[in-house]
Scaffold this active site. Structure first.
Site, PDB file in Angstrom:
ATOM      1  N   LYS A 220       0.946  -1.331   0.042  1.00 29.50           N
ATOM      2  CA  LYS A 220      -0.049  -0.114  -0.036  1.00 29.50           C
ATOM      3  C   LYS A 220       0.660   1.225  -0.038  1.00 29.50           C
ATOM      4  CE  LYS A 220       0.557   1.252   4.346  1.00 29.50           C
ATOM      5  NZ  LYS A 220       1.671   2.519   4.819  1.00 29.50           N
TER       6      LYS A 220
ATOM      7  N   ASP B 249      -2.812  -1.457   9.869  1.00 30.48           N
ATOM      8  CA  ASP B 249      -3.009  -1.387   8.356  1.00 30.48           C
ATOM      9  C   ASP B 249      -3.804  -2.695   7.740  1.00 30.48           C
ATOM     10  OD1 ASP B 249      -1.579   1.112   8.267  1.00 30.48           O
ATOM     11  OD2 ASP B 249       0.320   0.400   7.919  1.00 30.48           O
TER      12      ASP B 249
HETATM   13  O1  C5P Z   1      -0.458  -1.462  14.497  1.00 35.21           O
HETATM   14  P1  C5P Z   1       0.940  -1.720  14.352  1.00 35.21           P
HETATM   15  O2  C5P Z   1       1.636  -3.006  14.701  1.00 35.21           O
HETATM   16  O3  C5P Z   1       1.250  -1.591  12.762  1.00 35.21           O
HETATM   17  O4  C5P Z   1       1.593  -0.694  14.678  1.00 35.21           O
HETATM   18  C1  C5P Z   1       3.099  -0.315  15.019  1.00 35.21           C
HETATM   19  C2  C5P Z   1       3.278   0.837  15.987  1.00 35.21           C
HETATM   20  O5  C5P Z   1       3.041   2.094  15.394  1.00 35.21           O
HETATM   21  C3  C5P Z   1       2.420   0.759  17.251  1.00 35.21           C
HETATM   22  O6  C5P Z   1       2.905  -0.020  18.334  1.00 35.21           O
HETATM   23  C4  C5P Z   1       2.204   2.229  17.726  1.00 35.21           C
HETATM   24  O7  C5P Z   1       3.503   2.558  18.403  1.00 35.21           O
HETATM   25  C5  C5P Z   1       2.458   2.752  16.459  1.00 35.21           C
HETATM   26  N1  C5P Z   1       1.251   3.344  15.858  1.00 35.21           N
HETATM   27  C6  C5P Z   1       0.320   4.265  16.399  1.00 35.21           C
HETATM   28  N2  C5P Z   1      -0.933   4.637  15.817  1.00 35.21           N
HETATM   29  C7  C5P Z   1      -1.279   3.939  14.790  1.00 35.21           C
HETATM   30  C8  C5P Z   1      -0.711   3.154  14.104  1.00 35.21           C
HETATM   31  C9  C5P Z   1       0.465   2.779  14.794  1.00 35.21           C
HETATM   32  O8  C5P Z   1       0.890   4.904  17.322  1.00 35.21           O
HETATM   33  N3  C5P Z   1      -2.392   4.462  14.370  1.00 35.21           N
END
Ligand code: C5P
Length: 288
Positions: A11, A138
């Site tokens: 993406k 995502d």
């Molecule tokens: O959800 P994901 O594992 O992709 O997120 C990785 C990190 O990115 C999370 O632990 C967080 O620190 C940060 N994040 C965030 N807000 C989001 C997506 C990700 O703070 N909407």
């Protein structure tokens, strides 16, 4: 045993606004995302009558519970209250990691779609996206593909017209981005980056490529560009090759450009390949 092969598309964030920090430590975002032809291949076999296993062409990735593909399968079978009687996931990795291209999320989304197909669609598209939210921010979008506005942590999705057909160049510089660390740095910044979502949505609906390219906006772009001056040099080279617009995707470190035609995309690839950069040519893609 049943086997199914699913494409796992990368993406791009056409926009990414970070609206504020939440009590759960995540951030509320507003982001228009678009899937592109750069993809991994996910082959899924159920009924192997053997312990769950992941095989991956990239040996640096975990092949255990830490892999988002595994987590996606767990989420699916937990919600479906079924057991696959053995599971094998084979991933051919082409999407670079820690690039902002959603590589792990794409694989997880592909696992959810493949399992839903194999088991006779027990979940609607909205339910599959909701299952994805428990795997990663995502992943909901990656179950859907095409173009969509993602809000909340990324779980509230509204489908949009797909980006018009065009040549895209994606440049992955030789350094990785740590998303949590970059969110923390962004929190410390006074100025918030705002996108003109109305203008971008209008350009998407009208199939106006220049309008799309002019309205790319990503809150991480100024931050990551200030930390890594090579980002600015990559963008300058892309613009010199005729880019209509270019910016960082996600929290980086990949930069993408919307090019006016395939010849200028090929010229940009020739110019930027080497110096440790990985360069990919792609086009916007919806699942079909
Ligand atoms: O959800 P994901 O594992 O992709 O997120 C990785 C990190 O990115 C999370 O632990 C967080 O620190 C940060 N994040 C965030 N807000 C989001 C997506 C990700 O703070 N909407």
């Amino acid at each position: 045993m049943k086997t199914h092969i699913e494409r796992a598309y990368a993406k791009l964030n056409l926009t990414l606004e970070v609206c504020g920090k939440r009590e759960d430590g995540y951030h509320d975002i507003r982001s228009i995302m678009q899937t592109i032809s750069l993809r991994d291949e996910v082959e899924l076999s159920v009924g192997t009558r053997a312990p769950w296993r992941i095989e991956c062409s990239d040996a640096s990735l975990p092949t255990c519970e830490a892999n988002l593909a595994w987590k996606a399968a767990e989420a699916f079978f937990g919600a479906a209250r079924q057991s696959p009687d053995g599971l094998l996931v084979r991933i051919v990795k082409r999407i670079p990691q820690q690039a902002g291209l959603g590589g792990g999320s794409a694989d997880a989304g592909a696992v959810l779609r493949a399992l839903n197909r194999i088991f006779g669609s027990p979940f609607s598209a909205a339910e599959l996206a909701a299952l994805g939210a428990s795997v990663g921010s995502d992943v909901p979008f990656c179950t859907l593909g095409g173009a969509a506005m993602a809000e909340g942590r990324g779980e509230r999705l509204r489908r949009l017209a797909c980006m018009p057909k065009c040549a895209l160049v994606i440049v992955k510089p030789p350094f990785a981005a740590s998303t949590p660390a970059l969110y923390r740095l962004l929190d410390a910044r006074a100025e918030a980056v705002r996108a003109n979502h109305g203008a971008l949505e209008q350009a998407l609906a009208a199939g106006d490529l220049r309008g799309v390219a002019q309205n790319l906006r990503n809150a991480f772009d100024p931050l990551v560009s200030s930390l890594h001056p090579s980002i600015g040099a990559i963008k300058a080279a892309l613009f010199a090759c005729g880019a209509l617009g270019c910016q960082l995707t996600g929290s980086g470190s990949a930069v993408y450009a919307v090019m006016p035609d395939e010849a200028s995309a090929a010229a940009a690839r020739a110019r930027l390949a080497g110096s440790g950069n990985e360069v990919f040519l792609a086009e916007p893609t919806a699942f079909g």
